[in-house]
Design a protein around this motif. Sequence first.
Motif, PDB file in Angstrom:
ATOM      1  N   ALA A 155       0.845  -1.189   0.000  1.00 13.14           N
ATOM      2  CA  ALA A 155       0.000   0.000   0.000  1.00 13.14           C
ATOM      3  C   ALA A 155       0.879   1.238   0.000  1.00 13.14           C
ATOM      4  O   ALA A 155       1.995   1.206   0.515  1.00 13.14           O
ATOM      5  CB  ALA A 155      -0.915   0.009   1.221  1.00 13.14           C
ATOM      6  N   SER A 156       0.362   2.308  -0.574  1.00 13.09           N
ATOM      7  CA  SER A 156       1.093   3.572  -0.566  1.00 13.09           C
ATOM      8  C   SER A 156       0.132   4.709  -0.288  1.00 13.09           C
ATOM      9  O   SER A 156      -1.084   4.588  -0.493  1.00 13.09           O
ATOM     10  CB  SER A 156       1.802   3.795  -1.904  1.00 13.09           C
ATOM     11  N   ILE A 157       0.698   5.805   0.197  1.00 11.32           N
ATOM     12  CA  ILE A 157      -0.108   6.996   0.473  1.00 11.32           C
ATOM     13  C   ILE A 157       0.715   8.212   0.087  1.00 11.32           C
ATOM     14  O   ILE A 157       1.892   8.337   0.437  1.00 11.32           O
ATOM     15  CB  ILE A 157      -0.548   7.034   1.951  1.00 11.32           C
ATOM     16  N   SER A 158       0.102   9.106  -0.657  1.00  9.90           N
ATOM     17  CA  SER A 158       0.801  10.306  -1.096  1.00  9.90           C
ATOM     18  C   SER A 158       0.771  11.355   0.006  1.00  9.90           C
ATOM     19  O   SER A 158       0.068  11.221   1.015  1.00  9.90           O
ATOM     20  CB  SER A 158       0.132  10.860  -2.357  1.00  9.90           C
ATOM     21  N   ARG A 159       1.510  12.404  -0.214  1.00 10.73           N
ATOM     22  CA  ARG A 159       1.525  13.497   0.745  1.00 10.73           C
ATOM     23  C   ARG A 159       0.129  14.087   0.926  1.00 10.73           C
ATOM     24  O   ARG A 159      -0.256  14.506   2.015  1.00 10.73           O
ATOM     25  CB  ARG A 159       2.504  14.560   0.263  1.00 10.73           C
ATOM     26  N   GLY A 160      -0.643  14.053  -0.125  1.00  9.81           N
ATOM     27  CA  GLY A 160      -1.997  14.588  -0.065  1.00  9.81           C
ATOM     28  C   GLY A 160      -3.033  13.598   0.422  1.00  9.81           C
ATOM     29  O   GLY A 160      -4.213  13.935   0.523  1.00  9.81           O
ATOM     30  N   GLY A 161      -2.590  12.363   0.712  1.00 13.23           N
ATOM     31  CA  GLY A 161      -3.511  11.379   1.276  1.00 13.23           C
ATOM     32  C   GLY A 161      -4.115  10.407   0.272  1.00 13.23           C
ATOM     33  O   GLY A 161      -4.954   9.580   0.650  1.00 13.23           O
ATOM     34  N   ARG A 162      -3.692  10.468  -0.978  1.00 16.67           N
ATOM     35  CA  ARG A 162      -4.215   9.516  -1.963  1.00 16.67           C
ATOM     36  C   ARG A 162      -3.577   8.158  -1.717  1.00 16.67           C
ATOM     37  O   ARG A 162      -2.366   8.041  -1.576  1.00 16.67           O
ATOM     38  CB  ARG A 162      -3.915   9.989  -3.370  1.00 16.67           C
ATOM     39  N   THR A 163      -4.424   7.121  -1.686  1.00 17.63           N
ATOM     40  CA  THR A 163      -3.947   5.781  -1.346  1.00 17.63           C
ATOM     41  C   THR A 163      -4.022   4.832  -2.532  1.00 17.63           C
ATOM     42  O   THR A 163      -4.818   5.021  -3.459  1.00 17.63           O
ATOM     43  CB  THR A 163      -4.743   5.188  -0.182  1.00 17.63           C
ATOM     44  N   ASN A 164      -3.195   3.811  -2.456  1.00 17.28           N
ATOM     45  CA  ASN A 164      -3.161   2.788  -3.498  1.00 17.28           C
ATOM     46  C   ASN A 164      -2.855   1.454  -2.816  1.00 17.28           C
ATOM     47  O   ASN A 164      -2.038   1.408  -1.887  1.00 17.28           O
ATOM     48  CB  ASN A 164      -2.072   3.099  -4.516  1.00 17.28           C
ATOM     49  N   TYR A 165      -3.537   0.387  -3.256  1.00 19.59           N
ATOM     50  CA  TYR A 165      -3.386  -0.912  -2.603  1.00 19.59           C
ATOM     51  C   TYR A 165      -3.140  -2.015  -3.626  1.00 19.59           C
ATOM     52  O   TYR A 165      -3.647  -1.973  -4.746  1.00 19.59           O
ATOM     53  CB  TYR A 165      -4.646  -1.267  -1.807  1.00 19.59           C
ATOM     54  N   ALA A 166      -2.400  -3.013  -3.194  1.00 22.44           N
ATOM     55  CA  ALA A 166      -2.286  -4.228  -3.984  1.00 22.44           C
ATOM     56  C   ALA A 166      -3.645  -4.919  -4.014  1.00 22.44           C
ATOM     57  O   ALA A 166      -4.403  -4.856  -3.030  1.00 22.44           O
ATOM     58  CB  ALA A 166      -1.245  -5.155  -3.372  1.00 22.44           C
ATOM     59  N   ASP A 167      -3.933  -5.589  -5.108  1.00 23.71           N
ATOM     60  CA  ASP A 167      -5.232  -6.269  -5.234  1.00 23.71           C
ATOM     61  C   ASP A 167      -5.447  -7.272  -4.096  1.00 23.71           C
ATOM     62  O   ASP A 167      -6.571  -7.455  -3.619  1.00 23.71           O
ATOM     63  CB  ASP A 167      -5.309  -7.001  -6.576  1.00 23.71           C
ATOM     64  N   SER A 168      -4.376  -7.901  -3.668  1.00 21.29           N
ATOM     65  CA  SER A 168      -4.486  -8.965  -2.668  1.00 21.29           C
ATOM     66  C   SER A 168      -4.886  -8.455  -1.284  1.00 21.29           C
ATOM     67  O   SER A 168      -5.319  -9.242  -0.440  1.00 21.29           O
ATOM     68  CB  SER A 168      -3.163  -9.722  -2.566  1.00 21.29           C
ATOM     69  N   VAL A 169      -4.758  -7.145  -1.050  1.00 18.67           N
ATOM     70  CA  VAL A 169      -5.084  -6.607   0.276  1.00 18.67           C
ATOM     71  C   VAL A 169      -6.210  -5.589   0.218  1.00 18.67           C
ATOM     72  O   VAL A 169      -6.661  -5.105   1.266  1.00 18.67           O
ATOM     73  CB  VAL A 169      -3.842  -5.983   0.948  1.00 18.67           C
ATOM     74  N   GLU A 170      -6.663  -5.257  -0.981  1.00 21.31           N
ATOM     75  CA  GLU A 170      -7.729  -4.252  -1.138  1.00 21.31           C
ATOM     76  C   GLU A 170      -8.942  -4.622  -0.281  1.00 21.31           C
ATOM     77  O   GLU A 170      -9.417  -5.767  -0.296  1.00 21.31           O
ATOM     78  CB  GLU A 170      -8.136  -4.184  -2.612  1.00 21.31           C
ATOM     79  N   GLY A 171      -9.408  -3.669   0.494  1.00 24.77           N
ATOM     80  CA  GLY A 171     -10.569  -3.892   1.339  1.00 24.77           C
ATOM     81  C   GLY A 171     -10.263  -4.500   2.696  1.00 24.77           C
ATOM     82  O   GLY A 171     -11.141  -4.561   3.563  1.00 24.77           O
ATOM     83  N   ARG A 172      -9.036  -4.974   2.883  1.00 23.12           N
ATOM     84  CA  ARG A 172      -8.644  -5.560   4.183  1.00 23.12           C
ATOM     85  C   ARG A 172      -7.596  -4.715   4.899  1.00 23.12           C
ATOM     86  O   ARG A 172      -7.573  -4.668   6.129  1.00 23.12           O
ATOM     87  CB  ARG A 172      -8.072  -6.963   3.977  1.00 23.12           C
TER      88      ARG A 172
END
Length: 117
Positions: A48-65
């Motif tokens: 998972a990653s989070i930008s300085r502005g708070g935008r997040t990104n997740y691997a498919d395998s962990v999305e929602g968990r």
Amino acid sequence: VQLQASGGGLVQVGGSLRLSCETSGSISGFGTMAWYRQAPGKQRELVASISRGGRTNYADSVEGRFFISREDIKHTVYLQMNSLKPDDTAVYYCYGVSIFDDRINYWGQGTQVTVSS
């Protein structure tokens, strides 16, 4: 600059853990921050990653968990991990990119997460 990861441990399937990554200096010096993991015999992968502005990104395998967040006043990034599965077993690493030069990046020392079935 150092990243200090903590919060790993042994948990049963379906359980939860929260990882923390504290920066030695001000978190304002970082742009994107992320969590990676590496299981035995496998390549390190982005969780998972989070930008300085708070935008997040997740691997498919962990999305929602899994949920990544940052608390700038505490210079800390968190990874809340829910509904853990045996496949989540890995060493989890905190990662940060300098806001001044995106070619400069930092890694934490890793924290072990083990999910038992």
